[in-house]
Structures are given as structure tokens and as C-alpha cells.
Motif scaffolding. Structure first.
Motif, PDB file in Angstrom:
ATOM      1  N   THR A 126       0.069  -2.134 -13.328  1.00 59.21           N
ATOM      2  CA  THR A 126       0.740  -0.863 -13.586  1.00 59.21           C
ATOM      3  C   THR A 126      -0.242   0.304 -13.481  1.00 59.21           C
ATOM      4  O   THR A 126       0.119   1.388 -13.011  1.00 59.21           O
ATOM      5  N   THR A 127      -1.480   0.077 -13.894  1.00 58.79           N
ATOM      6  CA  THR A 127      -2.510   1.106 -13.746  1.00 58.79           C
ATOM      7  C   THR A 127      -2.707   1.468 -12.277  1.00 58.79           C
ATOM      8  O   THR A 127      -2.713   2.643 -11.892  1.00 58.79           O
ATOM      9  N   ASN A 128      -2.835   0.463 -11.450  1.00 56.11           N
ATOM     10  CA  ASN A 128      -3.097   0.679 -10.035  1.00 56.11           C
ATOM     11  C   ASN A 128      -1.907   1.325  -9.320  1.00 56.11           C
ATOM     12  O   ASN A 128      -2.070   2.233  -8.499  1.00 56.11           O
ATOM     13  N   LEU A 129      -0.722   0.858  -9.644  1.00 57.25           N
ATOM     14  CA  LEU A 129       0.468   1.403  -8.998  1.00 57.25           C
ATOM     15  C   LEU A 129       0.683   2.869  -9.361  1.00 57.25           C
ATOM     16  O   LEU A 129       1.071   3.686  -8.517  1.00 57.25           O
ATOM     17  N   ALA A 130       0.449   3.226 -10.609  1.00 55.84           N
ATOM     18  CA  ALA A 130       0.618   4.619 -11.030  1.00 55.84           C
ATOM     19  C   ALA A 130      -0.373   5.535 -10.313  1.00 55.84           C
ATOM     20  O   ALA A 130      -0.028   6.656  -9.908  1.00 55.84           O
ATOM     21  N   ALA A 131      -1.611   5.069 -10.152  1.00 58.35           N
ATOM     22  CA  ALA A 131      -2.607   5.861  -9.421  1.00 58.35           C
ATOM     23  C   ALA A 131      -2.189   6.044  -7.970  1.00 58.35           C
ATOM     24  O   ALA A 131      -2.271   7.153  -7.415  1.00 58.35           O
ATOM     25  N   ALA A 132      -1.737   4.957  -7.349  1.00 57.99           N
ATOM     26  CA  ALA A 132      -1.312   5.035  -5.953  1.00 57.99           C
ATOM     27  C   ALA A 132      -0.120   5.973  -5.794  1.00 57.99           C
ATOM     28  O   ALA A 132      -0.055   6.783  -4.853  1.00 57.99           O
ATOM     29  N   ALA A 133       0.836   5.885  -6.719  1.00 58.69           N
ATOM     30  CA  ALA A 133       2.009   6.743  -6.646  1.00 58.69           C
ATOM     31  C   ALA A 133       1.636   8.205  -6.876  1.00 58.69           C
ATOM     32  O   ALA A 133       2.172   9.106  -6.215  1.00 58.69           O
TER      33      ALA A 133
END
Length: 441
Positions: free
Chosen positions: A242-249
């Protein structure tokens, strides 16, 4: 020596926490590169020195006072009263890892809060009062807010506020403290015109800024998963995801939103969009699903663009966008828990209770950090002055505050001496500038 299951578990958890503490500490390199890249070359060494001060003076302040205020024996739900200098009674902290490991992890958080503020006050704040403020921030301002949210008996903790790794306790606290600092300090010279329009004071090295962004993103894999305090907690995989996806988004939103709004993809907004996504997901990373993380990050990536524009309209000059990234992003992230938490979130059938608790919590810590910082900066301004002179700002803070330029190969011998003789007016300085340096641009 035979080791039991509990001993092995404690050993694994200790190694995990120490590893994550190192990752969070390495984020200071990210702050240093990001902030140095976003500002002008003549001030880039000064901002690195300020970040370095966070990790030195700030670390000592948190050791001597801050940790005790944050995690000591609870007093009225407001602050802790034991554990100063890592001594005294800390038995109430229920840990499976040594207290020293836990302290190292928490200290890295404390210095990160101070580094959020350093970027906002870049290019015009004196170095000496910044040292004093770093001590105040890590010893008092952040620890009080941290006790409310995470301390045993803290009043927001007792209300059930969810802030897994600190969207409110770290990022909103740092971001709104930065706003108070900027308002007391005032904008940089020539940033705003009398008619209300603004002048762009361009970043001198966006490559450094992006390097800092990548380092911060990398460090967040310690910041968020490490807050589990256990290498045996299988939820760390979801937290990392979730950390990585939020940064990417957030980064994607920064790119696409500026393409739509300005006609071109803005690099600074792309980088800050990713960081805003990270600041936003930090509260709910353990409580939300992957799809929700993408939404939280994407909204943060758009909000940061709008927030930067807003703060420029009110003449709150923030060279690196720290207020927008951490203040706005962290506030949105704390509220988002009340919307997207899989257990208790409004959009998952949990009603409004958690959302109201989150709103009260982030409002409370934000008002505390803003008010305390405003008072601290106002007192420092009255007592010793917090801003360099107009001539020193024009010449650059690297030479005047530290006696050396960040890029010595770009400065002539005559320029290196500027700022140390009496009566150096701006006209005299301009004559000494070479076409290469253009320090006043």
C-alpha cells in the motif's frame, strides 16, 4: 546456549526494527538532496547543514527530553514524565524488542519532523536560531503530539485515533509547523511583486531533487512497515504494498494533473506528488486495501498541486513544497483512514465515528504544532533575529553562514570573500559576480 521460540522471535524483531531504523535515518539523505536540489545553488550547502543539524542536535534533544515527553509515564493524557536520557521508569512500554532499538527507530522519526520544516525556511533563515528551533522541535513540539497519538494514555490514543506510522503525528505536525515558521519568517527576496504576482526562483538541480525523492521513497519501506515493530508480522507485506502503490499513484497524479493544468508535466509536482502520496498513506497503510491506497495517493498527488498554488497566493513562501506535501498530504491521509479503513471506515460500512475521531486528532496536533512553532519563531525573532540581511540573502547563505560555496569551481576567488568585509552593498556585490555564477538570479 539454547534459544527458545520467544528468544528467536525477539531476535528477529530486533533485527527488523534496527534495519528499519536505518532506512528511516537514511531518509535524511533524501531530505538533504531534495531540498538542496529545489533551491538555488548559492544556498544549497546551507540547507544540507540544516538537515545535518536535525540529525545531530535533534537526535540529542530527543534523547535527553523528547523520548521521555513522548513515551514516558502518562500525565493527564498530555505528555510523558519519565524516561529522560533513556533512564528512569520505562517499564510501561510493552515491547518485544530492547528499548534501545525502539529509541533508535523513534529518534529517526523525530529528526524527520525537523527536516520537513528545514525545507520550508530555506534560503533566508539564519543558521544559529535554526539550531535552537531544532532542539525545541525534537524535544517538545513533536513529542507532545506524538504522546497524544501514540503514548500510553495519550488522549487521542484513548479515543481510538488510528495513525499507524504518522500521517498526523509526523507529517501534519511537521507541515503545519512549517507554515507557522514561514509566516513569521516572511518570503524570500524578490519572490512576490507588489501587484501580487510571483516570480519563479528556479531549482538549481532537479536531478538532485529526484535523487532525494527516490531516497525518501526507499526509506519509506522502513518508515511504514517498520512501525509494525515485528519482522514476524505478515501484514508488513501489505503495508509495503500500500505504501508503494500510494507513492506511484501520487506521482502519476502529479504528472497527469499538471499536464492537464499547465500543458506540460511539471517535474517538481511529479516528485512532490509521489511524496504527498507517501505522506497520505502513512496513517492508513496497515488498515486499507491496495485499491484504497491508490485512491488516497492519487488524491494527495492532485491536492499538492492545488496546495502549492494556494500557499503562493497567500504569500507563504515554501521553496520545496513541504507545507503542501506534509501538511496537506498528512492531513488528508489522517482523514482518509476514517473513509477507507476496512474495519471502521465510512465507505466500508463503519459509520462516521472513526472519521470524526480522525478529524479531531489531526486538527488537534496541527493546531498544537502550528501554535507552538509560531510562538517559538516569534520569540527567536524578537530575541536574536531569525532572518539574514538583504545583502546576505543576495550573496547566498553558503558563503555568509559557512564560509564556503557548495560548488567552489563556479565561484571566483573574489566572490568567495564576499560578505566578510564591512560595507559590502549590493551594487558592489553585483560588480564582482561573474557571468557563470549569477548569484542574484
Amino acid at each position: 546456549m539454547e534459544l527458545g521460540i520467544k528468544d528467536l522471535a525477539a531476535g528477529i524483531d530486533t533485527v527488523w526494527v534496527l534495519l528499519c531504523a536505518a532506512l528511516v535515518f537514511f531518509m535524511e539523505a533524501g531530505f538533504a538532496f531534495l531540498e538542496a536540489g529545489f533551491i538555488r545553488a548559492k544556498n544549497s550547502l546551507n540547507i544540507v547543514m540544516k538537515v545535518f543539524t536535525d540529525t545531530t542536535v535533534g537526535m540529542l534533544g530527543f534523547w535527553a527530553i523528547g523520548f521521555g515527553v513522548m513515551y514516558g509515564i502518562n500525565i493527564a493524557g498530555i505528555f510523558g514524565g519519565s524516561g529522560f536520557f533513556l533512564g528512569g521508569n520505562l517499564e510501561h512500554i510493552d515491547l518485544r524488542v530492547p528499548i534501545y532499538a525502539y529509541w533508535l527507530f523513534q529518534a529517526a522519526f523525530a529528526v524527520a519532523v525537523a527536516s520537513i520544516i528545514s525545507g520550508a525556511v530555506a534560503e533566508r533563515m539564519k543558521f544559529s536560531p535554526y539550531i535552537v528551533f531544532t532542539l525545541i522541535c525534537t524535544a517538545l513540539i513533536y513529542p507532545v503530539a506524538g504522546h497524544w497519538v501514540w503514548g500510553s494514555g495519550g488522549w487521542l490514543s484513548e479515543l481510538g485515533m488510528l495513525d499507524f506510522a504518522g500521517s498526523a503525528a509526523v507529517h501534519a505536525v511537521g507541515g503545519w509547523a512549517a507554515l507557522a515558521a514561514v509566516l513569521v519568517l516572511g518570503p524570500r527576496r524578490d519572490k512576490y511583486n507588489k501587484d501580487g504576482s510571483l516570480n519563479v526562483l528556479p531549482a538549481h538541480n532537479m536531478h538532485l531533487a529526484f535523487l532525494g525523492t527516490f531516497i525518501l521513497w526507499f526509506g519509506w519501506f522502513g518508515f511504514n512497515p517498520g512501525s509494525s515493530l515485528s519482522g514476524l508480522d505478515l501484514n508488513i507485506a501489505r503495508i509495503a504494498l500500500t505504501t508503494n502503490l500510494a507513492a506511484a499513484a501520487g506521482g502519476t497524479a502529479g504528472i497527469l494533473f499538471t499536464m492537464r493544468r499547465y500543458g506540460k508535466a511539471d517535474p517538481s509536482m511529479a516528485a512532490n506528488g509521489a511524496l504527498a502520496g507517501l505522506a497520505a498513506i502513512t496513517a492508513g497503510t496497515a488498515y486499507v486495501g491496495p485499491g484504497s491506497a491508490v485512491i488516497i495517493g492519487a488524491v494527495a498527488g492532485m491536492l499538492v498541486v492545488l496546495a502549492v498554488e494556494f500557499f503562493d497566493r497567500i504569500r507563504a513562501d515554501d521553496p520545496v513544497g513541504a507545507i503542501a506535501v506534509h501538511g496537506v498530504g498528512g492531513t488528508w491521509g489522517a482523514l482518509a483512514v476514517g473513509l477507507f479503513a476496512q474495519q471502521g471506515g465510512l465507505l466500508f460500512g463503519g459509520g462516521t465515528h472513526q472519521l470524526l475521531v480522525q478529524a479531531l486528532g489531526v486538527l488537534s496536533v496541527s493546531l498544537w504544532s502550528f501554535g507552538a512553532t509560531f510562538v517559538a519563531f516569534s520569540l527567536l525573532k524578537a530575541a536574536v533575529g531569525i532572518r539574514v540581511s538583504g545583502d546576505e540573502e543576495f550573496e547566498g547563505m553558503d558563503l555568509n553562514e559557512h564560509g564556503i560555496a557548495a560548488y567552489t569551481g563556479l565561484a571566483t576567488d573574489s566572490l568567495k570573500g564576499i560578505g566578510y568585509g564591512a560595507g559590502q552593498g549590493t551594487d558592489q556585490i553585483a560588480i564582482k559576480l561573474t557571468g557563470t555564477v549569477q548569484a542574484g538570479k
